[in-house]
Design an enzyme around this catalytic site. Sequence first.
Site, short mmCIF file in Angstrom:
data_model
loop_
_atom_site.label_atom_id
_atom_site.label_comp_id
_atom_site.label_asym_id
_atom_site.label_seq_id
_atom_site.Cartn_x
_atom_site.Cartn_y
_atom_site.Cartn_z
N ASP A 174 -95.69 -72.73 -11.06
CA ASP A 174 -96.82 -71.92 -10.63
C ASP A 174 -97.69 -72.70 -9.65
OD1 ASP A 174 -98.64 -69.43 -11.55
OD2 ASP A 174 -99.93 -71.17 -11.19
N HIS A 232 -100.32 -64.53 -14.09
CA HIS A 232 -99.37 -65.48 -13.49
C HIS A 232 -97.98 -65.35 -14.14
CE1 HIS A 232 -102.23 -68.07 -11.11
NE2 HIS A 232 -103.05 -67.29 -11.78
N1 UPG Z 1 -103.31 -55.59 -17.02
C1 UPG Z 1 -103.01 -54.56 -17.87
N2 UPG Z 1 -104.01 -54.02 -18.61
C2 UPG Z 1 -105.30 -54.47 -18.57
C3 UPG Z 1 -105.59 -55.52 -17.68
C4 UPG Z 1 -104.58 -56.05 -16.91
O1 UPG Z 1 -101.85 -54.12 -17.95
O2 UPG Z 1 -106.15 -53.93 -19.27
C5 UPG Z 1 -102.23 -56.18 -16.20
C6 UPG Z 1 -102.23 -55.62 -14.78
O3 UPG Z 1 -101.39 -54.49 -14.69
C7 UPG Z 1 -101.71 -56.82 -13.98
C8 UPG Z 1 -102.18 -58.02 -14.78
O4 UPG Z 1 -102.44 -57.57 -16.10
O5 UPG Z 1 -100.31 -56.82 -13.97
C9 UPG Z 1 -103.47 -58.60 -14.21
O6 UPG Z 1 -103.19 -59.31 -13.04
P1 UPG Z 1 -104.23 -59.40 -11.85
O7 UPG Z 1 -104.59 -58.08 -11.39
O8 UPG Z 1 -103.63 -60.29 -10.82
O9 UPG Z 1 -105.52 -60.01 -12.48
P2 UPG Z 1 -105.84 -61.35 -13.34
O10 UPG Z 1 -105.31 -61.22 -14.68
O11 UPG Z 1 -107.28 -61.52 -13.22
O12 UPG Z 1 -105.04 -62.49 -12.52
C10 UPG Z 1 -105.31 -63.82 -12.14
C11 UPG Z 1 -106.55 -64.03 -11.27
C12 UPG Z 1 -106.47 -63.20 -10.00
C13 UPG Z 1 -105.20 -63.58 -9.24
C14 UPG Z 1 -103.99 -63.41 -10.14
C15 UPG Z 1 -102.70 -63.87 -9.49
O13 UPG Z 1 -107.71 -63.71 -12.00
O14 UPG Z 1 -107.61 -63.37 -9.21
O15 UPG Z 1 -105.06 -62.80 -8.08
O16 UPG Z 1 -104.16 -64.16 -11.34
O17 UPG Z 1 -102.78 -65.19 -9.09
#
Ligand code: UPG
Length: 479
Positions: A121, A16
């Site tokens: 948010d 987020h």
């Molecule tokens: N990321 C990394 N490295 C890792 C894991 C994640 O760089 O090893 C980054 C990735 O590139 C991205 C972010 O972290 O930019 C992850 O975001 P996302 O893919 O949206 O997953 P979540 O962290 O699980 O995000 C939460 C919710 C998801 C929702 C999102 C936006 O779990 O379901 O769609 O928030 O609301």
Amino acid sequence: MKQPELVFVPLSGIGHTVSAVELAKALVDRDDRLCITILIMNMPFDSKTIEFAKSLANTNTCDRIRFIELPRVEFDPSDTSKSSMSFLIDSHKPHVREAVSKLIEPESSPDSPRLAGFFVDMFCTKFMDVANEFGVPTYVFFTTNAAYLGLMLHMQSLHDEQQVDLTEIGNSDVELSVPTTSLPIPAKVLPAVMLRKHWLSTFFLQPSRAFREARGIVVNTFEELEPYAVNALTTEGTSIPPIYPVGPILNTKSNQESSDQESIMQWLDDQAPSSVVFLCFGSMGTFDAEQVKEMALALERSEHHFLWSLRPPSSIGRSEYSSPDEVLPEGFLDRTANIGKLIGWAPQVSVLAHKAVGGFVSHCGWNSTLESLWFGVPTATFPIYAEQQFNAFRSVKELGLGVEITLDYKRDIFGRSITTSTTVSADVIEKGIKSVMEGDSQVRKKVKEMSKKSRRALMEGGSSHSSLGRLIQDVINNY
Ligand code: UPG
């Protein structure tokens, strides 16, 4: 005229915060009158976001964006009433109020900014009260897709206007018509929040009611990706405020350092183009021991080269293992030493941008979805929690931008089972990996086209570029 100051309150959590910060950058880049203060919530269990925010604050070169870390909110993890998201957000209210008061005082001074609005948010709508106290409008930043916004609003109106028991739907096997999806949605891909009344209230009903009171809803999507959903939201009745699809809002520069970033990139440099399948499951995705084993077997049998981000469940939950070595099949690391690399936190955007990466096994978090589209990498779906099953279903069935491994695997953020969905077998995963790695599939072609569209949407004259312009106009007109 005093410069208009916007206050951003992202939800704690990389998924987020990253896009909220990028939205702030996009706004100040576009209009040099705007100044933005980003309030970073200090959740007890989320050191990653604080670290990330600090690194941004330290490297921030824009004097019209500033970061304020709010005081830490303490909680007792054994007291469930005090560890809920709702409680933790409520506890931040006085800190938000105080930070904003300090920001604008003394109002009579020519140097103090004048508040123009709050950007909160999607799960922080409780701060709308604080915005109201300061007499400024609230814009909601919806960090996931337009179809899901439509689902939330639809569910809330079914509940509030037709007294429908949503948990009954969540626990059934019906197919649901949703105004923002062109296909009916099977109940099994609805989010787990629909299984329990108290989750529903926190994550669906309260936010959706608040969305309707917002000045506008800024959505991290672009019209070309979700024309059906955007159209439904913008032509439906008047109870939905203006929608601004301004995405994809991404951080394509990877601020979230990974300790072994250099060795990962070197390893990728040594691989053939489009030969590597990348597996990564968001900021909190994790699996139990049995699922890890099946995934490992599938990778070995698929014979594709792989880069696998595998982290043990968070220490807040009772973890079954503390290091992946404890649960991988005997000898797996030795046998795959020449074809695979196991890592912790991944420099995801750099990995997806690398030419060696040909496919992505993803939990279908929305940022990951947008990032994979941006870099033209097709996805195989392995949702875990939140709205990921809904995203996976749409990606495969509605949009044709992903291949299916599973659409309804469901676990909590500690990898624990919350429904009857069972472990996904190695055979099924192997099939998905082979399919997503196919060189000339229809899905790959569509993803490449969508990649171009996503880039065009942000260019001058593009749909999201225009939408951002309209949003700024609204902020300024109201100021
Ligand atoms: N990321 C990394 N490295 C890792 C894991 C994640 O760089 O090893 C980054 C990735 O590139 C991205 C972010 O972290 O930019 C992850 O975001 P996302 O893919 O949206 O997953 P979540 O962290 O699980 O995000 C939460 C919710 C998801 C929702 C999102 C936006 O779990 O379901 O769609 O928030 O609301």
